[in-house]
Design a protein around this motif. Structure first.
Motif, mmCIF file in Angstrom:
data_model
loop_
_atom_site.group_PDB
_atom_site.id
_atom_site.type_symbol
_atom_site.label_atom_id
_atom_site.label_comp_id
_atom_site.label_asym_id
_atom_site.label_seq_id
_atom_site.Cartn_x
_atom_site.Cartn_y
_atom_site.Cartn_z
ATOM 1 N N TYR A 1 -44.566 14.946 28.579
ATOM 2 C CA TYR A 1 -43.583 15.761 27.882
ATOM 3 C C TYR A 1 -42.940 16.715 28.885
ATOM 4 C CZ TYR A 1 -46.872 19.618 28.099
ATOM 5 O OH TYR A 1 -47.725 20.603 28.552
ATOM 6 N N GLY A 2 -41.691 17.042 28.632
ATOM 7 C CA GLY A 2 -40.989 17.978 29.495
ATOM 8 C C GLY A 2 -39.491 17.875 29.310
ATOM 9 N N ASN A 3 -38.778 18.828 29.875
ATOM 10 C CA ASN A 3 -37.315 18.882 29.824
ATOM 11 C C ASN A 3 -36.772 18.979 31.248
ATOM 12 O OD1 ASN A 3 -37.654 19.035 27.024
ATOM 13 N ND2 ASN A 3 -37.535 21.264 27.035
ATOM 14 N N ILE A 4 -35.717 18.232 31.513
ATOM 15 C CA ILE A 4 -35.083 18.231 32.825
ATOM 16 C C ILE A 4 -33.593 18.488 32.648
ATOM 17 C CG2 ILE A 4 -34.572 16.872 34.889
ATOM 18 C CD1 ILE A 4 -37.106 15.233 34.202
ATOM 19 N N THR A 5 -33.055 19.443 33.378
ATOM 20 C CA THR A 5 -31.633 19.775 33.330
ATOM 21 C C THR A 5 -31.009 19.489 34.686
ATOM 22 O OG1 THR A 5 -31.987 21.500 31.670
ATOM 23 C CG2 THR A 5 -29.939 21.587 32.928
ATOM 24 N N ARG A 6 -29.906 18.734 34.672
ATOM 25 C CA ARG A 6 -29.156 18.440 35.892
ATOM 26 C C ARG A 6 -27.690 18.795 35.657
ATOM 27 N NH1 ARG A 6 -32.725 13.929 35.741
ATOM 28 N NH2 ARG A 6 -33.986 13.720 37.642
ATOM 29 N N ALA A 7 -27.015 19.218 36.727
ATOM 30 C CA ALA A 7 -25.601 19.571 36.588
ATOM 31 C C ALA A 7 -24.878 19.339 37.903
ATOM 32 C CB ALA A 7 -25.451 21.035 36.157
ATOM 33 N N ILE A 8 -23.607 18.939 37.796
ATOM 34 C CA ILE A 8 -22.690 18.890 38.928
ATOM 35 C C ILE A 8 -21.517 19.798 38.584
ATOM 36 C CG2 ILE A 8 -21.194 17.470 40.353
ATOM 37 C CD1 ILE A 8 -22.929 15.116 39.822
ATOM 38 N N THR A 9 -21.260 20.757 39.469
ATOM 39 C CA THR A 9 -20.205 21.745 39.235
ATOM 40 C C THR A 9 -19.148 21.630 40.329
ATOM 41 O OG1 THR A 9 -21.814 23.253 38.238
ATOM 42 C CG2 THR A 9 -19.700 24.193 38.937
ATOM 43 N N TYR A 10 -17.874 21.611 39.920
ATOM 44 C CA TYR A 10 -16.748 21.600 40.855
ATOM 45 C C TYR A 10 -16.012 22.923 40.719
ATOM 46 C CZ TYR A 10 -17.707 16.592 40.755
ATOM 47 O OH TYR A 10 -18.320 15.371 40.818
ATOM 48 N N LYS A 11 -15.967 23.686 41.803
ATOM 49 C CA LYS A 11 -15.305 24.982 41.789
ATOM 50 C C LYS A 11 -14.159 24.976 42.804
ATOM 51 C CE LYS A 11 -18.916 28.126 40.201
ATOM 52 N NZ LYS A 11 -19.668 29.375 40.492
ATOM 53 N N PHE A 12 -13.001 25.407 42.336
ATOM 54 C CA PHE A 12 -11.825 25.559 43.206
ATOM 55 C C PHE A 12 -11.795 27.005 43.669
ATOM 56 C CE2 PHE A 12 -11.106 21.989 40.463
ATOM 57 C CZ PHE A 12 -10.601 21.024 41.329
ATOM 58 N N LEU A 13 -11.867 27.188 44.973
ATOM 59 C CA LEU A 13 -12.092 28.514 45.523
ATOM 60 C C LEU A 13 -10.834 29.363 45.593
ATOM 61 C CD1 LEU A 13 -14.600 27.577 48.370
ATOM 62 C CD2 LEU A 13 -15.045 28.168 45.973
#
Length: 445
Positions: free
Chosen positions: A184-196
């Motif tokens: 059992y468990g939770n996994i969070t993944r993310a890809i973020t694109y930031k324009f500077l």
């Protein structure tokens, strides 16, 4: 009454710990953990296991618990209650041929109990870390048509293993066992694109995020056999099988645009799911058959040599996301056979020695894990095997006339290569195995 309180306390500790994930590392940046459901360190997260190089399939004792072969529970003495707990402190170095990063952390390694049901049937329960996910990397592209763009890859979470096992003595030489494992468990993944840049007329910051919820059962079978060789030696054989199984997991994904700075972000619009669509879908985990074999030669309970081998068509669990909702593109993880070999030895000490130092046991061992991960790198068609090598040793300090045991262990492991990425870890571990008498009715108060 005292023994009843000990049992209640141990069960309460396992129940209290079970809602949270025990992870092999907490707070490390582990790029290798971004694949599948994370990086697993079993059996090298227990001081009693990594102290002998992970050669665990023939191991059993009255005052420690070996969940990696459920047949070992049969060695628990009648009228005894065993409580086994461990803590690890780790120092980690990530390096390539240009840079390196150092970090350190500590965590609860495991929590287990065992006790007899009858003289021939013993049971055990416990909580172990199964895998961990903890990574963050940033890439910046300068001077694109939309200005400077920053891409952030991040993930956090992990999977824990709550098990219930049983071991059975079949005669005086053979023992069999099984584990029922709840992952059992939770996994969070993310890809973020930031324009500077400050101009957001033609470009908006965006993020794709996925939460994976694991709630699944796996099953282990175990066997141990002891064959005396004359009056001095004993040959021991151990075997384990993790049965194959395909399971469903729940994924929840969200893609959106936002604006703001590093301290405050404000959602602008949702890209996925579209209006009327669900953000929850089903993916699969596949556990192929996994087989472990062990052989040990023991002399008069003074010393022994252990040799283990392990094979599975792949390392860990194979995660397959529904391709209709694959927000992160094709995974770089490829399947390939996983082999592990471990060699260890133990000087058991002399329990009758007049000096305490003569009663201390020492273990040491080393291992090689071939194809711990298999990655597709730079778009190549073939998979690149990421191997792991390690070694460890431990001191076993008897307490309370030998019924309890304090184990102090140290281990080193290395995964990957300098030209790609290498992760070196030094682990210090402490475990306490306490063997108490219980269910014994005193003749005198």
């Amino acid at each position: 009454m005292k023994n009843r309180h000990t049992l209640i306390l141990a069960l309460a500790l396992i129940a209290a710990a079970s809602p949270v994930s025990l992870r092999a590392q907490n707070g490390f940046n582990i790029p290798f953990s971004q694949y599948g459901i994370g990086l697993t360190d079993q059996p090298y997260n227990m001081p009693t296991a990594f102290g002998i190089g992970g050669a665990v399939y023939t191991r059993s004792a009255r005052n420690t618990i070996n969940p990696f072969n459920p047949a070992s529970y049969a060695a628990i003495e009648p009228e005894s209650f065993v409580f086994d707990i461990g803590v690890n402190i780790q120092s980690c170095v990530l390096r390539n041929d240009v840079n390196h990063l150092t970090d350190a952390d500590g965590s609860l390694a495991y929590l287990t109990i065992a006790f007899p049901i009858t003289d021939w049937w013993k049971t055990s329960a416990g909580l172990l870390p199964y895998s961990s996910v903890d990574y963050e990397s940033i890439q910046t592209r300068l001077g694109t048509d939309l200005g400077d763009v920053q891409t952030i890859y991040a993930g956090q979470g992990g999977v824990s293993q709550l098990y219930w096992g049983n071991g059975f003595n079949i005669g005086s030489r053979l023992s069999l066992g099984f584990n029922v494992n709840l992952l059992y468990g939770n996994i969070t993944r993310a890809i973020t694109y930031k324009f500077l840049g400050n101009d957001t007329t033609y470009a908006l910051n965006s993020r794709s995020q996925k939460n994976t919820f694991v709630r699944n059962l796996l099953f282990d079978l175990g066997l141990q056999y002891r064959q005396p060789l004359g009056s001095r030696y004993t040959l021991r054989f151990g075997a384990t099988v993790r049965t194959p199984r395909t399971m469903n997991v729940s994924d929840q994904s969200l893609s959106y645009t936002f604006y703001g700075n590093t301290t405050s972000e404000y959602l602008l619009d949702t890209i996925f799911p579209a209006r009327g669509e669900s953000d929850t879908y089903t993916s699969t985990l596949r556990q192929p058959i996994a087989v472990g074999l062990g052989l040990a030669l023991e002399r008069n309970e003074r010393w022994e040599i252990d040799l283990d081998g392990y094979y599975s068509p792949l390392s860990g669990l194979e995660y397959r996301e529904d391709p209709r909702y694959n927000l992160f593109g094709v995974s770089a993880l490829r399947t390939a056979p996983n082999y592990r070999v471990a060699l260890g030895g133990e000087w058991k000490g002399n329990p009758s020695a007049t000096s305490y130092w003569g009663r201390i046991g020492i273990t040491a061992g080393l291992y090689h894990n071939r194809s711990k991960l298999n990655l597709q790198i730079n778009g190549t068609a073939d998979a690149t095997a990421i191997n792991e090598t390690g070694c460890g040793m431990a001191f076993k300090l008897p307490m309370r006339k030998g019924r309890s045991l304090l184990t102090l262990g140290i281990a080193y492991s290395s995964i990957g290569t300098i030209d790609l990425l290498r992760r070196d870890v030094i682990t210090f571990g402490i475990s306490i195995g306490s063997c108490e008498r219980w269910f014994v009715k005193r003749k005198y108060d």
